[in-house]
Scaffold this active site. Structure first.
Site, PDB file in Angstrom:
ATOM      1  N   ARG A 166      29.528   9.154  -1.592  1.00 57.16           N
ATOM      2  CA  ARG A 166      29.585   7.895  -1.684  1.00 57.16           C
ATOM      3  C   ARG A 166      28.278   7.404  -1.750  1.00 57.16           C
ATOM      4  NH1 ARG A 166      31.710   5.650   4.179  1.00 57.16           N
ATOM      5  NH2 ARG A 166      29.710   5.206   5.133  1.00 57.16           N
ATOM      6  N   GLU A 265      31.986  -3.648   3.556  1.00 50.05           N
ATOM      7  CA  GLU A 265      30.766  -3.876   4.341  1.00 50.05           C
ATOM      8  C   GLU A 265      29.755  -4.450   3.460  1.00 50.05           C
ATOM      9  OE1 GLU A 265      27.583  -1.850   6.984  1.00 50.05           O
ATOM     10  OE2 GLU A 265      29.837  -0.953   7.225  1.00 50.05           O
ATOM     11  N   ARG A 269      31.085   0.111  -2.576  1.00 47.39           N
ATOM     12  CA  ARG A 269      31.078   1.198  -2.004  1.00 47.39           C
ATOM     13  C   ARG A 269      31.694   2.127  -3.142  1.00 47.39           C
ATOM     14  NH1 ARG A 269      30.795   2.155   3.744  1.00 47.39           N
ATOM     15  NH2 ARG A 269      28.860   0.954   4.407  1.00 47.39           N
ATOM     16  N   CYS A 311      23.644  -3.084   5.974  1.00 47.10           N
ATOM     17  CA  CYS A 311      23.049  -2.521   7.381  1.00 47.10           C
ATOM     18  C   CYS A 311      22.015  -1.821   7.242  1.00 47.10           C
ATOM     19  CB  CYS A 311      24.166  -1.693   7.908  1.00 47.10           C
ATOM     20  SG  CYS A 311      23.897  -0.722   9.470  1.00 47.10           S
ATOM     21  N   THR A 313      20.799   0.864   8.559  1.00 50.70           N
ATOM     22  CA  THR A 313      20.831   2.208   8.579  1.00 50.70           C
ATOM     23  C   THR A 313      21.502   2.837   7.269  1.00 50.70           C
ATOM     24  OG1 THR A 313      23.339   2.244   9.094  1.00 50.70           O
ATOM     25  CG2 THR A 313      21.850   1.974  10.953  1.00 50.70           C
ATOM     26  N   ARG A 320      25.705   9.097   1.012  1.00 51.32           N
ATOM     27  CA  ARG A 320      26.222   9.821   2.225  1.00 51.32           C
ATOM     28  C   ARG A 320      27.392  10.852   1.633  1.00 51.32           C
ATOM     29  NH1 ARG A 320      30.816  10.345   5.817  1.00 51.32           N
ATOM     30  NH2 ARG A 320      30.292  10.854   7.791  1.00 51.32           N
ATOM     31  N   ARG A 349      30.565  15.774  13.368  1.00 54.69           N
ATOM     32  CA  ARG A 349      31.512  14.954  14.189  1.00 54.69           C
ATOM     33  C   ARG A 349      32.576  15.723  14.497  1.00 54.69           C
ATOM     34  NH1 ARG A 349      30.710   9.500  14.192  1.00 54.69           N
ATOM     35  NH2 ARG A 349      28.928   8.753  12.990  1.00 54.69           N
ATOM     36  N   GLU A 354      30.835  12.016  17.164  1.00 54.64           N
ATOM     37  CA  GLU A 354      29.779  12.826  17.201  1.00 54.64           C
ATOM     38  C   GLU A 354      29.529  13.523  18.457  1.00 54.64           C
ATOM     39  OE1 GLU A 354      24.886  12.088  15.836  1.00 54.64           O
ATOM     40  OE2 GLU A 354      26.352  10.416  16.119  1.00 54.64           O
TER      41      GLU A 354
END
Length: 399
Positions: A166, A265, A269, A311, A313, A320, A349, A354
């Site tokens: 994604r 978010e 996406r 975000c 990050t 990803r 994970r 994680e």
């Protein structure tokens, strides 16, 4: 496409407007750059300044170990508290989640694209610590590479259950969630859904808005891992879920192997997924889909940080790639598995998240690096690491 708000002109001698990024098969995926040095807007009002003062003092008295608390010094706080972006975002919009939740790991979000420039003195050190991407580093140009070189990692379907890739995209002309009004959400959804409805070939499908969606059907989509849920407490505090479910929806192709989340978010996406381990097929489907969408919509790209999202990050490539994989032998030693993953910049994970083991050896493994490398490098690290893991699993099963 409707009268959406327009970005101010952003032409510079170094960065023409718009920029066309090289993409797969020579097709341009156009994006609109923003200035790295953006002039601030007006000054926040007294109520905002008081909330900032109280929030900062409480954060300093807390036991928070967030990157926000670490990097927002008193001197920097006093310097940034009076600034605003052209969209009207203040420092409060950046830090409100971290001010409310002291257990945040990062604690900041970008209320609009300009925030990364106006509040760069806060974002840059946080980005540097999180990504290992220094304040003078420059993210490389878009490069999807050749998806055809990524073969099926598990042709016998012995290990990899499913594969997903994604990326996030922010549509030029719109702020991010905290600054989105009901009308802006509606305009953005209309513009995005019209483009998505024109997709053809393997990407052809149907857009469904969350407004009025049958609750049972919605729950089933969530349970089947197709649809997103409303944000967690960190996102809610960051005002990522305002006016829910207005402006939110999902596009799915007929096989449910290509999805686009709208208004979650991030503005978009874009997701490709399927059962099994053919990372190349999954990646190519996403690349082709992003390129098709990018011919009709302009995406915001920072001259130093690459593609921008809500975000910090998730910047740069915003890619990803992840798999659900079963490694019952090498997965018994979590420390060894994580050490192997670290060599390829991967994240592991287990069943509880994680750094946790899995009872049956099933793990979610994904790439960690998104910023400072190309899209193809991010996915290829994942490919190489998984190939090594499967090789070791096979080798030890024969002992």
């Amino acid at each position: 496409m409707g009268d959406r708000p327009q970005c101010p002109p952003v032409k510079t001698a170094q960065q023409p407007d718009p920029v066309c990024c090289s993409a797969l098969a020579g097709q341009p995926a156009c994006c609109v750059p923003i200035k790295e040095k953006r002039a601030a807007g007006p000054t926040p009002d007294a109520d905002v300044l008081e909330k900032l003062r109280r929030g900062y003092e409480r954060l300093q008295l807390s036991s928070s170990t967030s990157l926000l608390r670490k990097h927002l010094t008193r001197e920097l706080f006093d310097r940034l508290k009076v600034k605003m972006t052209q969209h009207g975002s203040s420092l409060l919009d950046v830090v409100q989640s971290g001010f409310q939740h002291y257990d945040s790991n990062v604690g900041v979000y970008a209320p609009d694209a300009d925030a990364y420039s106006v509040f760069s003195q806060l974002f840059d050190p946080i980005i540097a610590e999180y990504h290992g991407f220094g304040p003078t580093d420059v993210h490389p140009p878009l490069d999807w590479g050749n998806p055809g070189t990524l073969q099926d990692l598990d042709p016998e379907n012995k290990y990899i259950r499913s594969t997903r890739v994604r990326c996030g995209r922010s549509i030029a002309g719109y702020p991010f969630n905290p600054m989105m009004t009901k009308e802006l959400y509606k305009q953005m959804e209309k513009e995005a859904s019209e483009v998505l409805s024109q997709l053809d070939g393997v990407h052809a499908g149907k857009y469904e808005t969350l407004r009025g969606m049958n609750p049972r059907y919605q729950k089933q989509l969530i349970n089947d891992h197709y649809l997103f849920k409303e944000g967690d407490r960190f996102l809610i505090a960051a005002k990522s879920c305002e006016h829910w479910p207005i402006g939110r929806g999902i596009f799915m192709n007929e096989d449910k192997t290509f999805l686009v989340w709208v208004g979650e978010e991030d503005h978009l996406r874009i997701i490709s997924m399927q059962m099994g381990g053919h990372l190349g097929e999954v990646y190519k489907r996403m690349v082709d889909g992003v390129n098709k969408i990018g011919r009709k919509l302009s995406f915001v790209r920072h001259p130093r940080l690459g593609f921008l999202t809500f975000c910090p990050t998730n910047l740069g490539t915003t890619v990803r790639a992840s798999v659900m994989i079963r490694l019952p032998i090498i997965g018994r030693d979590m420390a060894q598995l994580e050490a192997l993953a670290e060599r390829y910049n991967l994240q592991v994970r287990g069943s509880e998240g994680e750094h946790t083991a899995s009872a049956d050896g099933s793990y979610d493994i994904s790439n960690k690096r998104r910023l400072g490398i190309t899209e193809f490098q991010a996915v290829h690290e994942m490919y190489s690491g998984l190939r090594e893991m499967i090789y070791l699993e096979e080798l030890r099963s024969q002992l």
